[in-house]
Design an enzyme around this catalytic site. Structure first.
Site, PDB file in Angstrom:
ATOM      1  N   ARG A 197       0.827  -1.200   0.000  1.00 41.75           N
ATOM      2  CA  ARG A 197       0.000   0.000   0.000  1.00 41.75           C
ATOM      3  C   ARG A 197       0.870   1.261   0.000  1.00 41.75           C
ATOM      4  O   ARG A 197       0.487   2.282  -0.569  1.00 41.75           O
ATOM      5  CB  ARG A 197      -0.915   0.004   1.220  1.00 41.75           C
ATOM      6  CG  ARG A 197      -2.032  -1.024   1.146  1.00 41.75           C
ATOM      7  CD  ARG A 197      -3.026  -0.683   0.065  1.00 41.75           C
ATOM      8  NE  ARG A 197      -3.812   0.501   0.423  1.00 41.75           N
ATOM      9  CZ  ARG A 197      -4.593   1.152  -0.421  1.00 41.75           C
ATOM     10  NH1 ARG A 197      -4.663   0.758  -1.689  1.00 41.75           N
ATOM     11  NH2 ARG A 197      -5.285   2.199  -0.019  1.00 41.75           N
ATOM     12  N   LYS A 233      -7.399  -0.182   3.550  1.00 36.62           N
ATOM     13  CA  LYS A 233      -8.509  -1.091   3.800  1.00 36.62           C
ATOM     14  C   LYS A 233      -8.153  -2.075   4.912  1.00 36.62           C
ATOM     15  O   LYS A 233      -7.107  -2.709   4.892  1.00 36.62           O
ATOM     16  CB  LYS A 233      -8.839  -1.860   2.526  1.00 36.62           C
ATOM     17  CG  LYS A 233     -10.062  -2.768   2.657  1.00 36.62           C
ATOM     18  CD  LYS A 233     -10.373  -3.449   1.338  1.00 36.62           C
ATOM     19  CE  LYS A 233     -11.590  -4.361   1.479  1.00 36.62           C
ATOM     20  NZ  LYS A 233     -11.907  -5.049   0.185  1.00 36.62           N
TER      21      LYS A 233
END
Length: 249
Positions: A197, A233
């Site tokens: 990420r 997330k």
């Protein structure tokens, strides 16, 4: 030690063959010995040395994994790879990508960093596995900074316009191999996901690091850090930092 034992056993077997054969085929023996060396070299090119030794000493083992309390994981990804593929064509772009990754492989020779794998147009590396050492996060930063410098020279030499995003995070992982076919040394855990990420939400031709990495490198002279917030997330809001040197600012 494991490879030395295997090599000794193979040499002993070849010597026994030589003594017992009426007309030993020295050319065949040399070819067998050469084939064995090539097989060993290939395995060592696929797996880290300590892991290869475990497989040599325990060939029937189906799982070689180990937990690490802190490892630094980095992802290097080519920006707009799909768009470039449509413009250049898949085959020329893959050739260019292979050339670039081969040069990055060569850079690794100067660092205590393990190449884990390539995933499409992404290049995954880790420091602190399988050999543990204290300054693995600094080692990763220095390596990734050299990659950014190298890509400029690469583009000049190859008349290309490759750009990358780099993300780094550190934390606990489980590393090793699982299964019994097509061995691959890999890492598992949330640390890997967050490192990915860091890359995907990063900035072109810059390094984005997590708070954990920043805490270990913030003292570096000649560096500046731009703070930002991203949504991850399953994690929520995370504080990250874009790394630059004063020469780049």
């Amino acid at each position: 030690e494991g490879i030395l034992i295997i090599g000794f056993v193979i040499s002993l077997c070849l010597f026994i063959m030589y003594l017992t054969m009426e007309n030993p085929d020295m050319d065949l023996i040399a070819k067998l010995d050469n084939a064995t060396r090539k097989s060993n070299d290939l395995l060592l090119n696929i797996l880290p040395y300590p892991i290869a030794c475990k497989l040599f000493s325990q060939p029937k083992i189906e799982q070689v994994t180990e937990a690490y309390k802190n490892v630094t994981v980095g992802f290097i990804d080519i920006v707009d790879f799909t768009k470039m593929s449509n413009i250049l064509g898949a085959e020329p772009l893959v050739k260019l990508l292979n050339l670039f990754f081969c040069e990055i492989d060569s850079l690794l020779d100067k660092y205590r960093i393990e190449k884990i794998k390539t995933i499409g147009d992404a290049y995954m590396v880790a420091a602190g596995v399988p050999d543990r050492f204290a300054d693995h996060t600094l080692e990763m930063i220095y390596f990734c900074e050299e990659v950014l410098k190298h890509i400029k020279d690469f583009n000049t030499r190859n008349k290309s316009e490759l750009q990358v995003r780099i993300g780094i995070h550190c934390g606990p992982v489980v590393a090793g191999i699982i299964g019994k076919k097509k061995y691959t040394y890999d890492l598992w855990g949330s640390t890997v996901n967050l490192a990915s990420r860091m890359e995907s939400t990063g900035v072109t031709d810059r390094i984005q690091v997590s708070q954990d990495v920043y805490d270990k490198i913030s003292f570096l002279p000649g560096h500046e850090f731009k703070q930002k917030e991203i949504e991850v997330k399953g994690v929520g809001t995370c504080t990250t930092y874009i790394v630059t040197t004063k020469l780049d600012v």
